[in-house]
Design a protein around this motif. Structure first.
Motif, PDB file in Angstrom:
ATOM      1  N   GLY A  76      -4.043   6.238  25.865  1.00  0.00           N
ATOM      2  CA  GLY A  76      -2.584   6.210  25.508  1.00  0.00           C
ATOM      3  C   GLY A  76      -2.353   5.137  24.524  1.00  0.00           C
ATOM      4  N   VAL A  77      -1.287   4.853  24.201  1.00  0.00           N
ATOM      5  CA  VAL A  77      -0.954   3.676  23.449  1.00  0.00           C
ATOM      6  C   VAL A  77      -0.805   2.451  24.149  1.00  0.00           C
ATOM      7  CG1 VAL A  77       0.764   2.820  21.738  1.00  0.00           C
ATOM      8  CG2 VAL A  77       0.191   5.140  21.839  1.00  0.00           C
ATOM      9  N   ARG A  78      -1.838   1.522  24.041  1.00  0.00           N
ATOM     10  CA  ARG A  78      -1.951   0.430  24.859  1.00  0.00           C
ATOM     11  C   ARG A  78      -1.206  -0.597  24.189  1.00  0.00           C
ATOM     12  NH1 ARG A  78      -8.105   1.084  26.324  1.00  0.00           N
ATOM     13  NH2 ARG A  78      -8.109   2.957  27.640  1.00  0.00           N
ATOM     14  N   THR A  79      -0.705  -1.636  24.961  1.00  0.00           N
ATOM     15  CA  THR A  79       0.276  -2.280  24.258  1.00  0.00           C
ATOM     16  C   THR A  79       0.302  -3.837  24.799  1.00  0.00           C
ATOM     17  OG1 THR A  79       2.870  -3.157  24.130  1.00  0.00           O
ATOM     18  CG2 THR A  79       2.021  -2.141  26.190  1.00  0.00           C
ATOM     19  N   TYR A  80       0.303  -4.782  23.637  1.00  0.00           N
ATOM     20  CA  TYR A  80       0.401  -6.133  24.099  1.00  0.00           C
ATOM     21  C   TYR A  80       1.630  -6.692  24.153  1.00  0.00           C
ATOM     22  CZ  TYR A  80      -4.440  -6.544  22.825  1.00  0.00           C
ATOM     23  OH  TYR A  80      -6.062  -6.535  22.668  1.00  0.00           O
TER      24      TYR A  80
ATOM     25  N   GLN B 207       0.828  -1.244   0.137  1.00  0.00           N
ATOM     26  CA  GLN B 207       0.169  -0.060   0.071  1.00  0.00           C
ATOM     27  C   GLN B 207       0.845   1.176  -0.063  1.00  0.00           C
ATOM     28  OE1 GLN B 207      -3.115  -0.265  -0.579  1.00  0.00           O
ATOM     29  NE2 GLN B 207      -2.630  -2.352  -0.556  1.00  0.00           N
ATOM     30  N   ASP B 208       2.014   1.012  -0.433  1.00  0.00           N
ATOM     31  CA  ASP B 208       2.845   2.031  -0.684  1.00  0.00           C
ATOM     32  C   ASP B 208       3.344   2.994   0.556  1.00  0.00           C
ATOM     33  OD1 ASP B 208       4.624   3.894  -2.576  1.00  0.00           O
ATOM     34  OD2 ASP B 208       3.353   5.568  -1.775  1.00  0.00           O
ATOM     35  N   SER B 209       3.634   1.928   1.576  1.00  0.00           N
ATOM     36  CA  SER B 209       3.955   2.368   3.090  1.00  0.00           C
ATOM     37  C   SER B 209       4.929   1.426   3.618  1.00  0.00           C
ATOM     38  CB  SER B 209       2.769   2.625   3.764  1.00  0.00           C
ATOM     39  OG  SER B 209       1.916   1.479   3.924  1.00  0.00           O
ATOM     40  N   ARG B 210       5.139   1.466   4.864  1.00  0.00           N
ATOM     41  CA  ARG B 210       6.066   0.433   5.538  1.00  0.00           C
ATOM     42  C   ARG B 210       5.295   0.517   6.990  1.00  0.00           C
ATOM     43  NH1 ARG B 210      10.853   2.608   8.711  1.00  0.00           N
ATOM     44  NH2 ARG B 210      11.817   0.501   8.176  1.00  0.00           N
ATOM     45  N   LEU B 211       5.771  -0.661   7.877  1.00  0.00           N
ATOM     46  CA  LEU B 211       5.114  -0.846   8.964  1.00  0.00           C
ATOM     47  C   LEU B 211       5.803   0.426   9.910  1.00  0.00           C
ATOM     48  CD1 LEU B 211       5.491  -4.390  10.080  1.00  0.00           C
ATOM     49  CD2 LEU B 211       3.421  -3.051  10.168  1.00  0.00           C
ATOM     50  N   ALA B 212       4.781   1.103  10.618  1.00  0.00           N
ATOM     51  CA  ALA B 212       5.299   2.087  11.325  1.00  0.00           C
ATOM     52  C   ALA B 212       6.159   1.893  12.439  1.00  0.00           C
ATOM     53  CB  ALA B 212       4.154   2.880  12.008  1.00  0.00           C
ATOM     54  N   THR B 213       7.027   2.638  12.951  1.00  0.00           N
ATOM     55  CA  THR B 213       7.745   2.654  14.260  1.00  0.00           C
ATOM     56  C   THR B 213       6.825   2.764  15.432  1.00  0.00           C
ATOM     57  OG1 THR B 213       8.693   4.655  14.535  1.00  0.00           O
ATOM     58  CG2 THR B 213       9.908   3.201  13.116  1.00  0.00           C
ATOM     59  N   TYR B 214       7.166   2.570  16.684  1.00  0.00           N
ATOM     60  CA  TYR B 214       6.486   2.768  17.718  1.00  0.00           C
ATOM     61  C   TYR B 214       6.395   4.186  17.989  1.00  0.00           C
ATOM     62  CZ  TYR B 214       4.874   3.492  22.484  1.00  0.00           C
ATOM     63  OH  TYR B 214       4.167   4.046  23.773  1.00  0.00           O
ATOM     64  N   GLN B 215       7.382   4.962  17.705  1.00  0.00           N
ATOM     65  CA  GLN B 215       7.614   6.274  17.991  1.00  0.00           C
ATOM     66  C   GLN B 215       6.416   7.091  16.874  1.00  0.00           C
ATOM     67  OE1 GLN B 215      10.201   4.342  17.666  1.00  0.00           O
ATOM     68  NE2 GLN B 215      10.952   4.625  19.827  1.00  0.00           N
ATOM     69  N   GLN B 216       6.289   6.519  15.787  1.00  0.00           N
ATOM     70  CA  GLN B 216       5.518   7.016  14.910  1.00  0.00           C
ATOM     71  C   GLN B 216       3.987   7.058  15.069  1.00  0.00           C
ATOM     72  OE1 GLN B 216       6.887   4.928  11.307  1.00  0.00           O
ATOM     73  NE2 GLN B 216       8.366   6.597  10.753  1.00  0.00           N
ATOM     74  N   LEU B 217       3.650   5.734  15.744  1.00  0.00           N
ATOM     75  CA  LEU B 217       2.436   5.416  16.445  1.00  0.00           C
ATOM     76  C   LEU B 217       2.063   6.386  17.428  1.00  0.00           C
ATOM     77  CD1 LEU B 217      -0.026   3.701  16.081  1.00  0.00           C
ATOM     78  CD2 LEU B 217       0.987   2.160  17.541  1.00  0.00           C
ATOM     79  N   TYR B 218       3.085   6.374  18.142  1.00  0.00           N
ATOM     80  CA  TYR B 218       2.722   7.149  19.390  1.00  0.00           C
ATOM     81  C   TYR B 218       2.482   8.791  19.115  1.00  0.00           C
ATOM     82  CZ  TYR B 218       3.513   9.674  24.051  1.00  0.00           C
ATOM     83  OH  TYR B 218       3.510  10.432  25.022  1.00  0.00           O
ATOM     84  N   LYS B 219       3.271   9.146  18.231  1.00  0.00           N
ATOM     85  CA  LYS B 219       3.276  10.557  17.767  1.00  0.00           C
ATOM     86  C   LYS B 219       1.767  10.678  16.950  1.00  0.00           C
ATOM     87  CE  LYS B 219       5.418  14.560  14.887  1.00  0.00           C
ATOM     88  NZ  LYS B 219       4.270  14.543  13.862  1.00  0.00           N
ATOM     89  N   ALA B 220       1.351   9.761  16.164  1.00  0.00           N
ATOM     90  CA  ALA B 220      -0.040  10.167  15.640  1.00  0.00           C
ATOM     91  C   ALA B 220      -1.159   9.887  16.776  1.00  0.00           C
ATOM     92  CB  ALA B 220      -0.217   8.654  14.836  1.00  0.00           C
ATOM     93  N   TRP B 221      -0.938   9.080  17.893  1.00  0.00           N
ATOM     94  CA  TRP B 221      -1.885   9.226  18.766  1.00  0.00           C
ATOM     95  C   TRP B 221      -1.851  10.465  19.468  1.00  0.00           C
ATOM     96  CZ3 TRP B 221      -0.303   9.981  24.278  1.00  0.00           C
ATOM     97  CH2 TRP B 221      -1.495   9.983  25.183  1.00  0.00           C
ATOM     98  N   THR B 222      -0.672  11.344  19.681  1.00  0.00           N
ATOM     99  CA  THR B 222      -0.726  12.645  20.072  1.00  0.00           C
ATOM    100  C   THR B 222      -1.644  13.617  19.205  1.00  0.00           C
ATOM    101  OG1 THR B 222       1.453  13.138  19.041  1.00  0.00           O
ATOM    102  CG2 THR B 222       1.534  12.269  21.620  1.00  0.00           C
ATOM    103  N   GLU B 223      -1.682  13.258  18.029  1.00  0.00           N
ATOM    104  CA  GLU B 223      -2.345  14.036  16.875  1.00  0.00           C
ATOM    105  C   GLU B 223      -3.530  13.822  16.873  1.00  0.00           C
ATOM    106  OE1 GLU B 223       0.442  13.606  13.702  1.00  0.00           O
ATOM    107  OE2 GLU B 223       1.872  14.946  14.434  1.00  0.00           O
ATOM    108  N   GLY B 224      -4.195  12.595  17.792  1.00  0.00           N
ATOM    109  CA  GLY B 224      -5.703  12.347  17.536  1.00  0.00           C
ATOM    110  C   GLY B 224      -5.871  10.780  17.029  1.00  0.00           C
ATOM    111  N   LEU B 225      -5.047  10.234  16.786  1.00  0.00           N
ATOM    112  CA  LEU B 225      -5.267   8.566  16.342  1.00  0.00           C
ATOM    113  C   LEU B 225      -6.066   8.008  17.279  1.00  0.00           C
ATOM    114  CD1 LEU B 225      -5.388   6.687  14.093  1.00  0.00           C
ATOM    115  CD2 LEU B 225      -2.684   6.027  14.716  1.00  0.00           C
TER     116      LEU B 225
END
Length: 338
Positions: A220-224, A170-188
């Motif tokens: 928050g970013v909840r983790t398994y 899909q013209d992307s790559r797996l996100a890093t945890y840091q990218q996911l966390y930043k996305a959460w701070t922006e409303g994901l």
């Protein structure tokens, strides 16, 4: 502020002038001065040219400068380039796209052309002179967008290799945890857990609710945590950046096959999910029309929420899921390279 480590050299007898062969030889104290942005981070986008600064204060005898990329997944580093000031040698997959800037004799800065998604990460500029090695780390940060992804087969169908492949398709790559966390701070806010690049599984929650762990858990970013990459199955969190092209919409009542042909008739291809997210993020693509994408899903991008566009309260790329490919209801989003 700049991070500075001073490079000083002097005569062994303490005399700071005179001939190098007098006074008992050299003592060399080496370091780097790196004129960095705040936090040691260089910001860029996919397709751009980025320079990681590394400037020597002096040139010790028989020195080398080695650039490497830190690879946290395998706890190692990949060498990119080694130079002694006169000659250099490139290594690895970055080899065709990297060079030393050499704007002056002390400049060992690394320039990366046509920045790719996988270039994001931490880099090390190391001065090697045979006495004491010193290094400074910098982070290359790509501006982009994180999006959750699940295939047409449904929720929680992807092991780690499948998730990695799905994002790349899909013209992307797996996100890093840091990218996911930043996305959460922006409303994901997403209730389904998904893989990230390091093989751990998380889900970002803004509004605590019963179906997503209960109301008592804090946002928050909840983790398994780390999961079995072969056996365990979740969704994926993908990351993409700016496009080298543009996405546009073709109106019509098209089934999936007709939508693909409509894009080809215009010298384009059906847009991928990551391309649609990129166009929404960087080009402010705003369409109220659902359109087919290459993976068989139907989506539409909204930058300005409004009542007559589904009444959805937040901007984003919204999905109708994976309808039957025979339905003639939607238009299509196409992508053409610049």
């Amino acid at each position: 502020p700049d991070w500075r480590c001073q490079l000083r050299w002097w005569m062994g007898d303490g005399n700071q002038s005179g001939d190098a062969n007098e006074g008992g030889g050299w003592e060399v104290e080496t370091s780097l001065e790196i004129p960095m942005r705040v936090g040691g981070t260089v910001h860029t986008r996919r397709g751009a040219t980025a320079t990681l600064p590394c400037v020597l204060r002096a040139l010790p005898h028989n020195y080398r400068v080695k650039w490497s990329k830190v690879e946290p997944a395998n706890y190692g580093e990949s060498i990119i380039i080694i130079t002694n000031g006169l000659y250099h040698k490139n290594y690895g997959p970055l080899s065709p796209r990297v060079r030393l800037r050499h704007s002056h004799r002390y400049d060992a800065s690394l320039t990366i052309s046509h920045v790719a998604l996988e270039d994001e990460g931490r880099y090390r500029c190391q001065l090697v002179n045979g006495l004491e090695d010193e290094s400074v780390s910098l982070t290359l940060h790509l501006e982009g967008v994180v999006f959750p992804y699940q295939p047409s087969s449904g929720r929680y169908k992807l092991n780690y290799p499948d998730a990695k492949r799905a994002c790349e398709q899909q013209d992307s790559r797996l996100a890093t945890y840091q990218q996911l966390y930043k996305a959460w701070t922006e409303g994901l806010d997403w209730c389904n857990a998904g893989w990230v690049l390091d093989g751990t599984v998380h889900y970002p929650i803004i509004n605590s609710r019963e179906p997503c762990g209960g109301r008592l858990l804090l946002p928050g970013v909840r983790t398994y945590g780390a999961r079995d990459k072969q056996k365990d199955r979740f969704d994926a969190f993908c990351f993409t950046s700016a496009l080298q092209g543009h996405v546009y919409f073709i109106r019509g009542h098209l089934n999936f096959k007709e939508a693909a042909q409509a894009c080809r008739n215009h010298g384009a291809a059906m847009a991928k999910v990551g391309q649609l997210y990129s166009a929404w993020k960087f080009s402010q693509l705003d369409r109220c029309d659902g359109g087919w994408l290459e993976d068989g899903s139907v989506r539409f991008p909204i930058t300005t929420p409004r009542q007559r566009c589904g009444g959805l309260p937040h901007p984003g790329v919204h999905s109708f899921g994976f309808p039957s490919k025979d339905r003639r209801i939607y238009g299509t989003y196409c992508f053409v390279e610049d």
